[in-house]
Scaffold this motif. Structure first.
Motif, mmCIF file in Angstrom:
data_model
loop_
_atom_site.group_PDB
_atom_site.id
_atom_site.type_symbol
_atom_site.label_atom_id
_atom_site.label_comp_id
_atom_site.label_asym_id
_atom_site.label_seq_id
_atom_site.Cartn_x
_atom_site.Cartn_y
_atom_site.Cartn_z
ATOM 1 N N PRO A 2 -4.546 5.481 -13.890
ATOM 2 C CA PRO A 2 -3.273 5.659 -14.608
ATOM 3 C C PRO A 2 -2.461 6.839 -14.072
ATOM 4 O O PRO A 2 -1.235 6.763 -13.965
ATOM 5 C CB PRO A 2 -3.709 5.892 -16.062
ATOM 6 C CG PRO A 2 -5.015 5.183 -16.168
ATOM 7 C CD PRO A 2 -5.673 5.378 -14.824
ATOM 8 N N GLU A 3 -3.139 7.914 -13.698
ATOM 9 C CA GLU A 3 -2.435 9.064 -13.130
ATOM 10 C C GLU A 3 -1.873 8.730 -11.748
ATOM 11 O O GLU A 3 -0.779 9.166 -11.395
ATOM 12 C CB GLU A 3 -3.355 10.295 -13.062
ATOM 13 C CG GLU A 3 -3.654 10.898 -14.407
ATOM 14 C CD GLU A 3 -2.411 11.410 -15.116
ATOM 15 O OE1 GLU A 3 -1.537 12.030 -14.473
ATOM 16 O OE2 GLU A 3 -2.303 11.186 -16.337
ATOM 17 N N VAL A 4 -2.623 7.963 -10.973
ATOM 18 C CA VAL A 4 -2.132 7.529 -9.660
ATOM 19 C C VAL A 4 -0.848 6.719 -9.837
ATOM 20 O O VAL A 4 0.126 6.896 -9.107
ATOM 21 C CB VAL A 4 -3.211 6.713 -8.902
ATOM 22 C CG1 VAL A 4 -2.625 6.002 -7.693
ATOM 23 C CG2 VAL A 4 -4.360 7.613 -8.488
ATOM 24 N N ARG A 5 -0.831 5.851 -10.832
ATOM 25 C CA ARG A 5 0.368 5.043 -11.086
ATOM 26 C C ARG A 5 1.554 5.911 -11.504
ATOM 27 O O ARG A 5 2.698 5.583 -11.190
ATOM 28 C CB ARG A 5 0.073 3.983 -12.146
ATOM 29 C CG ARG A 5 -0.794 2.853 -11.630
ATOM 30 C CD ARG A 5 -1.008 1.775 -12.699
ATOM 31 N NE ARG A 5 -1.921 0.765 -12.247
ATOM 32 C CZ ARG A 5 -3.198 0.678 -12.628
ATOM 33 N NH1 ARG A 5 -3.700 1.541 -13.490
ATOM 34 N NH2 ARG A 5 -3.967 -0.273 -12.157
ATOM 35 N N MET A 19 0.858 -1.165 0.000
ATOM 36 C CA MET A 19 0.000 0.000 0.000
ATOM 37 C C MET A 19 0.909 1.233 0.000
ATOM 38 O O MET A 19 1.916 1.248 0.704
ATOM 39 C CB MET A 19 -0.900 -0.039 1.230
ATOM 40 C CG MET A 19 -1.901 1.088 1.288
ATOM 41 S SD MET A 19 -3.114 0.883 2.606
ATOM 42 C CE MET A 19 -4.075 -0.488 1.991
ATOM 43 N N LYS A 20 0.510 2.231 -0.784
ATOM 44 C CA LYS A 20 1.325 3.435 -0.891
ATOM 45 C C LYS A 20 1.201 4.296 0.367
ATOM 46 O O LYS A 20 0.162 4.343 1.028
ATOM 47 C CB LYS A 20 0.931 4.251 -2.125
ATOM 48 C CG LYS A 20 1.206 3.542 -3.443
ATOM 49 C CD LYS A 20 2.586 2.948 -3.531
ATOM 50 C CE LYS A 20 3.640 3.861 -4.046
ATOM 51 N NZ LYS A 20 4.947 3.221 -4.195
ATOM 52 N N GLY A 37 4.407 1.986 -8.751
ATOM 53 C CA GLY A 37 4.231 0.754 -7.993
ATOM 54 C C GLY A 37 2.903 0.656 -7.274
ATOM 55 O O GLY A 37 2.643 -0.334 -6.591
ATOM 56 N N ALA A 38 2.057 1.676 -7.409
ATOM 57 C CA ALA A 38 0.755 1.643 -6.728
ATOM 58 C C ALA A 38 -0.063 0.469 -7.240
ATOM 59 O O ALA A 38 -0.177 0.247 -8.443
ATOM 60 C CB ALA A 38 0.008 2.949 -6.959
ATOM 61 N N TYR A 50 5.729 7.519 7.274
ATOM 62 C CA TYR A 50 5.361 7.062 5.940
ATOM 63 C C TYR A 50 5.678 8.128 4.901
ATOM 64 O O TYR A 50 5.215 9.259 5.006
ATOM 65 C CB TYR A 50 3.862 6.741 5.884
ATOM 66 C CG TYR A 50 3.444 5.746 6.936
ATOM 67 C CD1 TYR A 50 3.731 4.400 6.780
ATOM 68 C CD2 TYR A 50 2.779 6.154 8.095
ATOM 69 C CE1 TYR A 50 3.354 3.472 7.746
ATOM 70 C CE2 TYR A 50 2.408 5.243 9.055
ATOM 71 C CZ TYR A 50 2.697 3.904 8.880
ATOM 72 O OH TYR A 50 2.336 2.992 9.842
ATOM 73 N N ALA A 51 6.439 7.752 3.896
ATOM 74 C CA ALA A 51 6.690 8.620 2.750
ATOM 75 C C ALA A 51 5.566 8.392 1.750
ATOM 76 O O ALA A 51 5.191 7.244 1.484
ATOM 77 C CB ALA A 51 8.038 8.297 2.114
ATOM 78 N N ALA A 52 5.024 9.442 1.186
ATOM 79 C CA ALA A 52 3.874 9.331 0.278
ATOM 80 C C ALA A 52 4.123 8.347 -0.851
ATOM 81 O O ALA A 52 3.237 7.583 -1.220
ATOM 82 C CB ALA A 52 3.506 10.703 -0.278
ATOM 83 N N VAL A 53 5.331 8.354 -1.409
ATOM 84 C CA VAL A 53 5.625 7.454 -2.531
ATOM 85 C C VAL A 53 6.174 6.106 -2.078
ATOM 86 O O VAL A 53 6.404 5.226 -2.895
ATOM 87 C CB VAL A 53 6.594 8.105 -3.541
ATOM 88 C CG1 VAL A 53 5.958 9.316 -4.181
ATOM 89 C CG2 VAL A 53 7.913 8.453 -2.895
#
Length: 182
Positions: free
Chosen positions: A103-106, A1-2, A111-112, A35-38
């Motif tokens: 697609p934008e989230v990815r 999980m991101k 790796g999302a 937690y880092a966002a990415v």
């Protein structure tokens, strides 16, 4: 999980219950809490946070996850208005999940592992959302749909006709939108 999911959870818990509540939740869950966002984190870590919050608040886990999804949507709208601005109502926004939003989230979060949705329309204001994910977070999807309706100033009724937690192969949410009464 991101990590963005954890960042949103921290922001919501801190905003609604104060910074001490987040610290207590981290301690109770036995997680690091940084937690880092990415960054990518084990799904089980989110599960431990939900379980700890469920015990602390004496609230069922799915109720908490749904609450989180609804609150998170408002924060996502502030961070990523470009996803919301082209739409005037919930249904067309939701129908963009697979083609535009995920697609934008990815791109934003390499790796999302986003859930897969399929859609059918059973009326002008109803969308049937089929959700497939190994995380079984259909309550999060419900909360995000509720948050979407709130953003577009609509009411929504959600009927879950199938659920992977009940042994079905997928979760199916029948989402019926209507204007809010004025």
């Amino acid at each position: 999980m991101k990590g963005i999911v954890f960042n949103l959870l921290e922001q919501i818990v801190t905003s609604e219950y104060g910074p001490r509540a987040w610290d207590d939740l981290i301690d109770s869950a036995g997680v690091d809490g940084v937690y880092a966002a990415v960054g990518s984190y084990e799904d089980a870590e989110f599960g431990r946070l939900v379980t700890a919050a469920s015990v602390m608040l004496e609230t069922p886990p799915d109720v908490l996850v749904r609450w989180f999804g609804k609150r998170a949507l408002a924060l996502l709208q502030l961070r990523y208005p470009q996803f919301f601005e082209p739409h005037q109502s919930s249904k067309p926004f939701i129908l963009t999940l697979n083609e535009i939003i995920h697609p934008e989230v990815r791109k934003l979060f390499p790796g999302a592992d986003v859930p897969e949705f399929s859609f059918s329309e059973s009326g002008p204001d109803t969308v049937v959302l089929s959700y497939v994910s190994n995380r079984a977070l259909c309550a999060l999807a419900e909360g995000l749909v509720e948050g979407t309706a709130e953003h577009y100033r609509e009411a929504v009724e959600i009927e879950q006709t199938e659920c992977s937690k009940r042994g079905d192969q997928r979760c199916v949410l029948v989402c019926s939108f209507s204007p809010l009464a004025t």
